[in-house]
Design an enzyme around this catalytic site. Structure first.
Site, short mmCIF file in Angstrom:
data_model
loop_
_atom_site.label_atom_id
_atom_site.label_comp_id
_atom_site.label_asym_id
_atom_site.label_seq_id
_atom_site.Cartn_x
_atom_site.Cartn_y
_atom_site.Cartn_z
N GLU A 33 8.32 51.78 62.25
CA GLU A 33 7.00 52.30 62.57
C GLU A 33 7.06 53.80 62.36
O GLU A 33 7.95 54.47 62.92
CB GLU A 33 6.64 51.97 64.03
CG GLU A 33 5.24 52.39 64.35
CD GLU A 33 4.81 52.10 65.79
OE1 GLU A 33 5.54 51.41 66.52
OE2 GLU A 33 3.74 52.59 66.17
N ARG A 257 20.86 45.24 69.39
CA ARG A 257 20.62 46.62 68.95
C ARG A 257 21.84 47.48 69.24
O ARG A 257 22.68 47.13 70.07
CB ARG A 257 19.38 47.18 69.63
CG ARG A 257 19.52 47.34 71.13
CD ARG A 257 18.19 47.63 71.82
NE ARG A 257 17.66 48.93 71.47
CZ ARG A 257 16.52 49.13 70.81
NH1 ARG A 257 15.78 48.10 70.45
NH2 ARG A 257 16.09 50.33 70.56
N LYS A 267 12.48 56.28 70.45
CA LYS A 267 11.73 57.36 69.82
C LYS A 267 10.85 58.08 70.83
O LYS A 267 10.63 59.28 70.72
CB LYS A 267 10.88 56.80 68.68
CG LYS A 267 11.70 56.58 67.42
CD LYS A 267 10.84 56.09 66.27
CE LYS A 267 10.64 54.61 66.36
NZ LYS A 267 9.96 54.04 65.21
P1 ATP Z 1 12.44 52.73 69.28
O1 ATP Z 1 12.54 51.80 70.43
O2 ATP Z 1 13.57 53.67 69.13
O3 ATP Z 1 11.13 53.41 69.17
P2 ATP Z 1 11.62 50.76 67.48
O4 ATP Z 1 12.27 49.45 67.51
O5 ATP Z 1 10.29 50.87 68.08
O6 ATP Z 1 12.63 51.82 68.03
P3 ATP Z 1 10.96 50.68 64.77
O7 ATP Z 1 10.54 51.79 63.90
O8 ATP Z 1 9.98 49.65 65.11
O9 ATP Z 1 11.54 51.35 66.05
O10 ATP Z 1 12.30 50.02 64.20
C1 ATP Z 1 12.51 49.66 62.88
C2 ATP Z 1 13.62 48.66 62.85
O11 ATP Z 1 14.81 49.21 63.37
C3 ATP Z 1 13.28 47.44 63.67
O12 ATP Z 1 13.62 46.29 62.93
C4 ATP Z 1 14.14 47.59 64.89
O13 ATP Z 1 14.50 46.34 65.40
C5 ATP Z 1 15.34 48.36 64.36
N1 ATP Z 1 15.97 49.14 65.41
C6 ATP Z 1 15.38 50.03 66.24
N2 ATP Z 1 16.25 50.52 67.13
C7 ATP Z 1 17.44 49.93 66.86
C8 ATP Z 1 18.75 50.02 67.43
N3 ATP Z 1 19.01 50.80 68.47
N4 ATP Z 1 19.73 49.26 66.89
C9 ATP Z 1 19.48 48.47 65.85
N5 ATP Z 1 18.28 48.33 65.27
C10 ATP Z 1 17.27 49.05 65.76
MG MG Z 2 8.94 49.17 67.14
#
Ligand code: ATP
Ligand code: MG
Length: 553
Positions: A33, A257, A267
């Site tokens: 995102e 994760r 984020k």
């Molecule tokens: P955050 O919680 O940090 O905002 P998010 O999951 O909302 O992270 P996205 O931009 O939606 O962030 O993530 C893109 C991809 O990266 C998704 O498939 C998510 O599952 C993966 N991802 C995010 N954080 C991690 C992590 N700590 N370890 C592994 N994969 C991750």
């Molecule tokens: Mg997300």
């Protein structure tokens, strides 16, 4: 050898699918995102998705999950692309969930026409109230049984902007008694009169994440849609939409994760650190963002190796930050150029070396001869490190002290004869005798010394600002501590040395260069440097200082 490594569970699934002929080839996607910069956790997902496609001859799409107009921005889109490329991966297609807004609207209409979606006029509080709890089933909304025609008309009116934000929502009609809360008539479209970074003001209704994600996978014919464990309860809904819409059956698989010690990874929290000035920017070298690690001097190779080492599992755990640093040192040890810099200087004066002359010595650029040599100016006045001199030598002290001998790296052996203090009582200079026949490479002095120290010729030194970074948090898991995670910020995460002395060869340093300041750590040029003022970031110390501290107790 990667051949010897056993397969992780997703590789097993893929190999099974390929062997069974379920797919001819695989398509994965990385779906960020664009509401922030990528962090080290994302690199695990990137390495996994791109790595699988590479391994099995498939392709990977980069898809921006941009269904929330309020928090998203093209600055983030650009940074995400830069980070993925820097990590060494190439996407086959660059897609945006917002590209699918027309198709998604069409899907919503199909659900309405099948009697599987309805417009609800309830407020968000009323919806929450009827939702029930994990142990108590929900209750139907009073608007649940509207006719197809009525729902169609209302949904079109929502789309045309007849209502204010929050006045109505479109919900899937599934089961208010489901044990999975997400199946209790989830909202699939909401009204948001907001400007979108790509579609501008075209839309005032936006699909919810769950309604956009799976269908986007399906539109792109993603074979293996890989996400993190918190999406397990979403899988039922993911499958429900695919089944009811009769579209390409992508499959969702979940892995644990990455969580890392001394780090926060959401984020939302990283944005707070930036906005509240705890760090200077998203790419501040203390940030766990990919751009922060890059600026700090990390290599793509070290991050990829780290992701490989931590593996892919189905259970959450907390990975030690030291493992990432280990991967970094392993890489830099073989590639970083060796140079000399003095961070906390005192002057060393060689009384038997002619003043106002100098000679050029040769010093190795790498851990062995393969990286060649470079010129080093040597003269009678040198900067050495304050910590390399002791007024009264301790036991097993192999560096400088009155009467003691030491080798100057790539130069000569010197013996300290006396020293001088300034008015404040601090050592200001040490006086030495050098032994001309002890020159490195052609030493026939017969002298033997145990210590070697680094130095920079006073007359030939350049200066630079040096930034020493430490961990941003002083506790292992700031998010799990009581109170606000920001209460656990390490107040000493940055120490600035305004004027360090560096050897001249560093004047031509490039942002891509990696250096080992001999005995001081790994360093790289910071992007804030100008021609007149070089700035170096410490990427890492040579050894893990924290391990030592723990052992000391
Ligand atoms: P955050 O919680 O940090 O905002 P998010 O999951 O909302 O992270 P996205 O931009 O939606 O962030 O993530 C893109 C991809 O990266 C998704 O498939 C998510 O599952 C993966 N991802 C995010 N954080 C991690 C992590 N700590 N370890 C592994 N994969 C991750
Ligand atoms: Mg997300």
């Amino acid at each position: 050898m990667s051949e010897e490594k056993s397969l992780h569970f997703i590789e097993e699934i893929i190999e099974g699918d390929l062997a069974a002929g379920k797919h001819q080839s695989i398509i994965t996607r990385f779906p960020p995102e664009p509401n922030g910069y990528l962090h080290i956790g994302h690199s695990k997902s990137i390495c996994l998705n791109f790595g699988l496609a590479k391994k099995y001859g498939g392709t990977t799409n980069l898809r921006f999950d941009d269904t929330n107009p309020v928090t998203e921005d093209t600055e983030y889109v650009d940074s995400i692309k830069e980070d993925i490329k820097w990590l060494g991966f190439e996407w086959s297609n660059e897609f945006y969930a917002s590209d699918y807004f027309d198709s998604l609207l069409e899907f919503a209409v199909q659900l309405i026409q099948k009697g599987l979606a309805y417009v609800d006029d309830s407020s968000s509080e009323e919806i929450a109230q009827l939702k029930g709890t994990p142990t108590e089933s929900g209750k139907d909304s009073p608007f649940r049984n509207r006719t197809v025609e009525e729902n169609m008309a209302l949904f079109m009116a929502m789309k045309e902007g007849k209502y204010k934000d929050g006045e109505k929502v479109l919900r899937a009609k599934i089961d208010m008694t489901s044990s999975n809360m997400l199946m209790r008539d989830p909202i699939i479209y909401r009204i948001k009169h907001a400007h979108h970074h790509r579609t501008g003001n075209k839309w005032c209704i936006y699909p919810m994440y769950d309604f956009a994600h799976g269908q986007s996978d399906s539109i792109e014919k993603i074979t293996h849609s890989i996400c993190t464990l918190e999406f397990i309860p979403h899988r039922e809904l993911y499958n429900w939409f695919i089944e009811k819409l009769e579209i390409y059956p992508s499959h969702q698989y979940e892995f644990a994760r990455l969580n890392m010690t001394y780090t926060v990874m959401s984020k939302r929290k990283l944005l707070q650190l930036v906005n509240e000035g705890h760090v200077t920017s998203w790419d501040d070298p203390r940030m766990p963002t990919i751009s922060g690690f890059r600026r700090k001097g990390y290599t793509p190779n070290s991050i990829r190796n780290f992701c490989d080492k931590i593996g892919v599992a189905k259970r959450e755990n907390l990975i030690d930050l030291s493992l990432l640093e280990f991967c970094l040192r392993e890489d830099l040890n073989t590639t970083a150029k060796r140079v000399m810099a003095v961070l906390d200087p005192i002057k060393l004066i060689i009384t038997n070396y002619p003043a106002n002359t100098s000679e050029i010595l040769q010093s190795e650029n790498g851990p062995d001869e393969t990286m060649g040599n470079r010129d080093l100016h040597f003269s009678n006045e040198l900067w050495i490190e304050r910590e390399d001199f002791m007024e009264e030598a301790a036991k097993k002290w192999f560096r400088l002290a009155p009467g003691a001998m030491v080798r100057l790296k790539s130069a000569y052996i010197v013996r300290c004869d006396s020293f001088e203090k300034d008015a404040a009582g601090k050592i200001s200079a040490v006086y030495c005798t050098y032994f001309p026949e002890s020159k490195s490479g052609s030493d026939n002095s017969g002298l033997s010394v145990k210590g070697t120290i680094h130095w920079v010729s006073v007359a030939h030194a350049a200066t630079a600002e040096v930034r020493l970074y430490d961990r941003l948090f002083r506790v292992e898991n700031p998010s799990s501590e009581e109170g606000d995670f920001k209460d656990y910020i390490n107040p000493h995460s940055l120490e600035i040395i305004p004027n360090a002395y560096i050897e001249q060869s560093l004047l031509s340093a490039d942002l891509n260069d990696r250096f080992q300041f001999i005995r001081k750590g790994y360093f790289c040029l910071d992007k804030d440097s100008t021609k007149d003022r070089l700035i170096f970031n410490r990427t890492a110390t040579l050894k893990d200082a924290w391990v030592k501290e723990v052992k000391k107790g």
